[in-house]
Design a protein around this motif. Structure first.
Motif, mmCIF file in Angstrom:
data_model
loop_
_atom_site.group_PDB
_atom_site.id
_atom_site.type_symbol
_atom_site.label_atom_id
_atom_site.label_comp_id
_atom_site.label_asym_id
_atom_site.label_seq_id
_atom_site.Cartn_x
_atom_site.Cartn_y
_atom_site.Cartn_z
ATOM 1 N N THR A 179 0.804 -1.021 0.178
ATOM 2 C CA THR A 179 0.080 -0.123 -0.210
ATOM 3 C C THR A 179 1.060 1.281 0.106
ATOM 4 O O THR A 179 0.309 2.648 0.062
ATOM 5 C CB THR A 179 -0.906 0.132 1.244
ATOM 6 O OG1 THR A 179 0.067 -0.370 2.256
ATOM 7 C CG2 THR A 179 -2.312 -1.531 1.479
ATOM 8 N N GLU A 180 2.132 0.459 -0.487
ATOM 9 C CA GLU A 180 3.196 2.272 -0.241
ATOM 10 C C GLU A 180 4.922 1.676 -1.342
ATOM 11 O O GLU A 180 4.509 0.412 -1.685
ATOM 12 C CB GLU A 180 3.837 2.609 1.338
ATOM 13 C CG GLU A 180 2.828 2.933 1.889
ATOM 14 C CD GLU A 180 2.375 4.161 2.494
ATOM 15 O OE1 GLU A 180 2.847 4.860 1.552
ATOM 16 O OE2 GLU A 180 1.120 4.364 2.632
ATOM 17 N N PHE A 181 4.651 3.127 -1.394
ATOM 18 C CA PHE A 181 6.107 2.528 -2.462
ATOM 19 C C PHE A 181 7.027 1.900 -1.581
ATOM 20 O O PHE A 181 7.521 2.541 -1.193
ATOM 21 C CB PHE A 181 6.695 4.057 -3.018
ATOM 22 C CG PHE A 181 5.628 4.096 -4.247
ATOM 23 C CD1 PHE A 181 5.819 3.975 -6.061
ATOM 24 C CD2 PHE A 181 4.975 5.192 -4.449
ATOM 25 C CE1 PHE A 181 5.118 4.190 -6.741
ATOM 26 C CE2 PHE A 181 4.143 5.660 -5.073
ATOM 27 C CZ PHE A 181 4.095 4.838 -6.886
ATOM 28 N N ASP A 183 10.722 1.515 -0.536
ATOM 29 C CA ASP A 183 11.620 1.794 -0.538
ATOM 30 C C ASP A 183 12.506 1.433 -1.365
ATOM 31 O O ASP A 183 13.383 0.517 -1.236
ATOM 32 C CB ASP A 183 12.610 2.486 0.976
ATOM 33 C CG ASP A 183 11.834 3.593 2.067
ATOM 34 O OD1 ASP A 183 10.483 4.092 1.331
ATOM 35 O OD2 ASP A 183 11.736 3.126 2.819
ATOM 36 N N ILE A 238 -0.747 -0.082 -5.955
ATOM 37 C CA ILE A 238 -1.210 0.913 -4.393
ATOM 38 C C ILE A 238 -2.505 1.403 -4.215
ATOM 39 O O ILE A 238 -3.000 0.801 -3.293
ATOM 40 C CB ILE A 238 -0.111 1.526 -4.020
ATOM 41 C CG1 ILE A 238 1.512 0.481 -4.174
ATOM 42 C CG2 ILE A 238 -0.368 2.223 -3.384
ATOM 43 C CD1 ILE A 238 2.769 2.003 -4.145
ATOM 44 N N ARG A 242 -5.381 -0.242 -1.646
ATOM 45 C CA ARG A 242 -5.647 1.308 -0.817
ATOM 46 C C ARG A 242 -7.168 1.211 -0.676
ATOM 47 O O ARG A 242 -8.302 0.849 0.678
ATOM 48 C CB ARG A 242 -5.192 2.083 -0.662
ATOM 49 C CG ARG A 242 -3.807 2.787 -0.536
ATOM 50 C CD ARG A 242 -2.746 3.738 -0.809
ATOM 51 N NE ARG A 242 -2.158 4.213 -0.407
ATOM 52 C CZ ARG A 242 -1.494 5.099 -0.166
ATOM 53 N NH1 ARG A 242 -1.571 6.350 -1.399
ATOM 54 N NH2 ARG A 242 0.297 5.527 0.158
#
Length: 264
Positions: A179-181, A183, A238, A242
């Motif tokens: 749900t997030e890019f 790193d 993503i 979400r």
């Protein structure tokens, strides 16, 4: 605005043909579908080509013994300006060289034939491509190793691509529920075996080395394309994840909502 250069024209048996350097063919000017390949339908004699000509089909004879032998000049003579521009070699530098010597970097070919494996830059790090072992090895440390099996072929089959972690120098698999890019992750894209090592490909798969090199010359400075995740399918994934989490949260909230309290 750069003016497009008119293709060179070659007359053969009173028929006009365009000289197509990209495809290495002759295309009949008034019938572009009629095409004669320098690679597959002519015999490369070094300083010229031999074509078994069929006047009826205006093409190469199906049986070379039945055709009329015609001498066809080299591409560098048919279109010296185009060859000079395409292969970044002056007309004077091309003098005395065969088309093969112009199209295929002879120093790079000699190095490869002497056993020097090709290298490719992946996110600033050099890797050796070893087709026999189906892997990419770091030039300096010989580790980590990237297996070709860990890469995905593009739909057209001409490139490999994968998600890549530059610090660990490893191909990675993304969490399908992210749900997030993530790193530090990028996407890389590089040529397939033919683009990476045409000489090795020809040897391993029993192909004509000379013909393959004519179509796919050795690339001296191979570099993987780095694609930011924002330009891939990751943002869509993503967003979908979400949205799914939001729907699940709303369903749970509805189930936990208390019913009407009785009046006393």
């Amino acid at each position: 605005m750069t003016k497009l250069r008119e293709p060179a024209v070659f007359q053969m048996d009173n028929i006009s043909f365009y000289v197509d350097l990209d495809r290495q063919t002759l295309r009949q000017t008034d019938n572009p579908d009629n095409e004669i390949s320098f690679i597959h339908q002519m015999q490369d004699m070094g300083d010229h080509y031999m074509l078994a000509w069929d006047a009826k089909t205006k093409n190469a004879a199906a049986n070379s013994e039945d055709g009329e032998p015609l001498i066809i000049p080299q591409l560098s003579l048919l279109d010296p300006e185009g060859m000079s521009e395409k292969y970044r070699m002056s007309v004077s530098e091309m003098a005395g060289k065969s088309d093969f010597e112009i199209i295929v970097d002879q120093e790079a070919l000699a190095a490869r034939q002497n056993g020097i494996l090709p290298q490719i830059d992946i996110a600033g790090e050099k890797f050796i491509f070893d087709l026999r072992l189906q892997e990419l090895r770091h030039v300096e440390y010989f580790f980590p190793v990237i297996s070709l099996k860990s890469l995905d072929l593009t739909d057209d089959g001409w490139h490999y691509e994968a998600f890549y972690e530059p610090i660990m120098k490893q191909v990675v698999q993304l969490d399908p529920k992210l749900t997030e890019f993530p790193d530090g992750i990028i996407k890389i894209k590089m040529p397939n075996e033919i683009g990476l090592d045409p000489v090795g490909t020809a040897r391993i798969y029993g192909m004509s080395e000379r013909e393959l090199l004519r179509r796919h010359p050795i690339q001296k400075e191979l570099k993987a394309e780095v694609i930011p995740l924002s330009e891939t399918q990751v943002p869509r994934l993503i967003r979908q994840n979400r949205e799914q989490l939001q729907r699940e949260h709303e369903q749970i909230t509805r189930k936990m909502k208390p019913g009407k309290r009785p009046r006393f």
